[in-house]
Design a protein around this motif. Structure first.
Motif, PDB file in Angstrom:
ATOM      1  N   GLN A  60       0.872  -1.160   0.000  1.00 32.58           N
ATOM      2  CA  GLN A  60       0.000   0.000   0.000  1.00 32.58           C
ATOM      3  C   GLN A  60       0.919   1.222   0.000  1.00 32.58           C
ATOM      4  OE1 GLN A  60      -1.911   2.946  -0.061  1.00 32.58           O
ATOM      5  NE2 GLN A  60      -3.508   1.375   0.139  1.00 32.58           N
ATOM      6  N   GLN A 109       0.134   4.588  -0.640  1.00 32.36           N
ATOM      7  CA  GLN A 109      -0.507   5.896  -0.612  1.00 32.36           C
ATOM      8  C   GLN A 109       0.423   6.967  -0.053  1.00 32.36           C
ATOM      9  OE1 GLN A 109      -4.722   6.355   0.606  1.00 32.36           O
ATOM     10  NE2 GLN A 109      -3.963   7.707   2.211  1.00 32.36           N
ATOM     11  N   THR A 156      -1.034  -0.710  -4.454  1.00 32.60           N
ATOM     12  CA  THR A 156      -2.256   0.082  -4.337  1.00 32.60           C
ATOM     13  C   THR A 156      -1.936   1.460  -3.744  1.00 32.60           C
ATOM     14  OG1 THR A 156      -2.682  -0.904  -2.157  1.00 32.60           O
ATOM     15  CG2 THR A 156      -3.714  -1.964  -4.072  1.00 32.60           C
ATOM     16  N   GLY A 157      -2.966   2.324  -3.717  1.00 32.00           N
ATOM     17  CA  GLY A 157      -2.784   3.678  -3.214  1.00 32.00           C
ATOM     18  C   GLY A 157      -2.099   4.594  -4.205  1.00 32.00           C
TER      19      GLY A 157
END
Length: 410
Positions: A288, A290, A313-314
């Motif tokens: 992740q 982000q 992701t992110g």
């Protein structure tokens, strides 16, 4: 310039690599220096972006062109909005004119700025009539680029009553916001960040003991050496400076992420040493990102080079970078033989062991595309198109690769 990277091996005892100061820290401090001329900065980044910032801040012209420098566009928009008596037109490259800036412009205008669009609504170029910003409260969507938030925070100490900034929704790239607030704290500004409310108190002048700051070297740039070590045999060692364990930079999470690839990080006296201690044990990596989207390209290429899959992701902010980085990654990895799926905020790389030889990698005016793919020369021959795009953040990248064993020709 097209560079050919011939299949290479890292030399046994490479010299210590000295990486330029963080572009993120440098550009924040350069803006603060323009507001507080008594501030002295050491180890400023020699990147194109930071040179663009310096040139624009020192310019007496009413026409500023930042080319591809997105950070400069956002930070300078906020800065010039506060410069009473200056009427500025700020523009950039064709790609820059496609990159959104409406969220920041709306927030600045709500504080009392006078900014308008000269071409496409919501995008540069902008007409800025500098004036005192009389209001001290504004709200901003939190799920957009953190650079909009940082741009407001950096000018806040010079506003008459400071700033209360309310962030609406889920916050993106918190480490970069914390970096801005930490730098403000280091020069003596009182700040707080509680829940979704950030408060910055006004500060007119720096105290003598807060007038010199040293920029840490860039963690985004060291990511490519993490990739190089991960793709090398066990025992490969590379030392880099100047780094510290308690970094302000979100990309310092690399030290943790790359343990999955068998790379350990040892912090020394202002240095880090990367060692390949084991082969990667995972069939797939899940990250992740982000809070550290700039290392997504590096991680994806590392996984491909190791023959393992990844799910990153992110990544929703990658679509508004120098290029749409998700599309660019998919296109170039698939040239090399990968199978890649993308959405608006994620990338899925399927595991495979096939790497096509002598592929030419397009860089899309994006420095990180050039540098992220370069480590694959440890596995195959490849070409990098428009290779000098690396000057945006790391001008000596190719020379540094040569010193550790990469075979590169024009």
């Amino acid at each position: 310039m097209l560079l050919t990277l011939h299949k290479s091996t890292i030399i046994a005892h490479p010299p210590t690599i000295i990486i330029t100061g963080s572009k993120s820290e440098s550009n924040r401090l350069l803006l603060l220096q323009a507001l507080y001329p008594e501030l002295q900065i050491e180890n400023v980044s020699n990147s194109d972006d930071s040179e663009t910032m310096q040139k624009a801040l020192k310019s007496s012209s009413n026409h500023i062109d930042v080319s591809h420098a997105g950070t400069a566009m956002r930070f300078l928009t906020a800065f010039f909005a506060t410069q009473e008596g200056r009427d500025i037109t700020i523009t950039g490259s064709a790609r820059m004119k496609e990159r959104p800036i409406q969220v920041l412009v709306q927030a600045l205008n709500a504080l009392g700025a006078d900014i308008s669009y000269l071409e496409t609504e919501g995008c540069p170029p902008l007409k800025i009539n500098g004036k005192p910003l009389t209001k001290d409260q504004v709200s901003l969507k939190a799920n957009v680029s953190s650079q909009y938030i940082s741009a407001l925070l950096l000018i806040a100490p010079k506003l008459e009553n400071g700033l209360e900034l309310t962030l609406e929704g889920k916050i993106t790239s918190v480490p970069y916001i914390n970096m801005t607030l930490d730098l403000l704290t280091q020069i003596g500004v009182e700040t707080s960040f509680k829940n979704n409310l950030i408060t910055v108190r006004p500060l007119q002048k720096l105290s003598p003991q807060q007038q010199v700051l040293t920029v840490e070297s860039d963690w985004s740039s060291v990511s490519y050496f993490y990739s190089i070590v991960a793709l090398s045999p066990v025992g490969t060692t590379i030392t880099l400076s100047h780094y510290k364990k308690d970094s302000l930079q979100g990309d310092s999470v690399l030290a943790s992420i790359y343990t999955d690839f068998g790379v350990t990080t040892t912090f020394g006296n202002n240095t880090i040493t990367l060692v390949k201690t084991d082969e990667a044990q995972l069939g797939s990596v899940n990250c992740q990102l982000q809070n550290a989207p700039d290392i997504a390209q590096t991680i994806a290429v590392t996984c491909f080079g190791l023959g393992i899959g990844c799910h990153l992701t992110g990544l929703h902010t990658l679509k508004i970078k120098e290029t749409d980085r998700l599309v660019a990654l998919k296109t170039e990895l698939e040239k090399l033989g990968a199978q890649v799926d993308i959405t608006n905020e994620a990338l899925l790389l399927h595991s495979s062991t096939q790497i096509n030889d002598n592929v030419s990698i397009a860089t899309y005016h994006d420095h990180r595309m050039a540098m992220a793919f370069a480590p694959l020369a440890l596995k195959t021959n490849l070409q990098i198109e428009d290779a000098m795009v690396v000057s945006k953040s790391y001008p000596t990248f190719w020379e540094d690769l040569k010193t550790i064993g990469f075979k590169i020709s024009k």
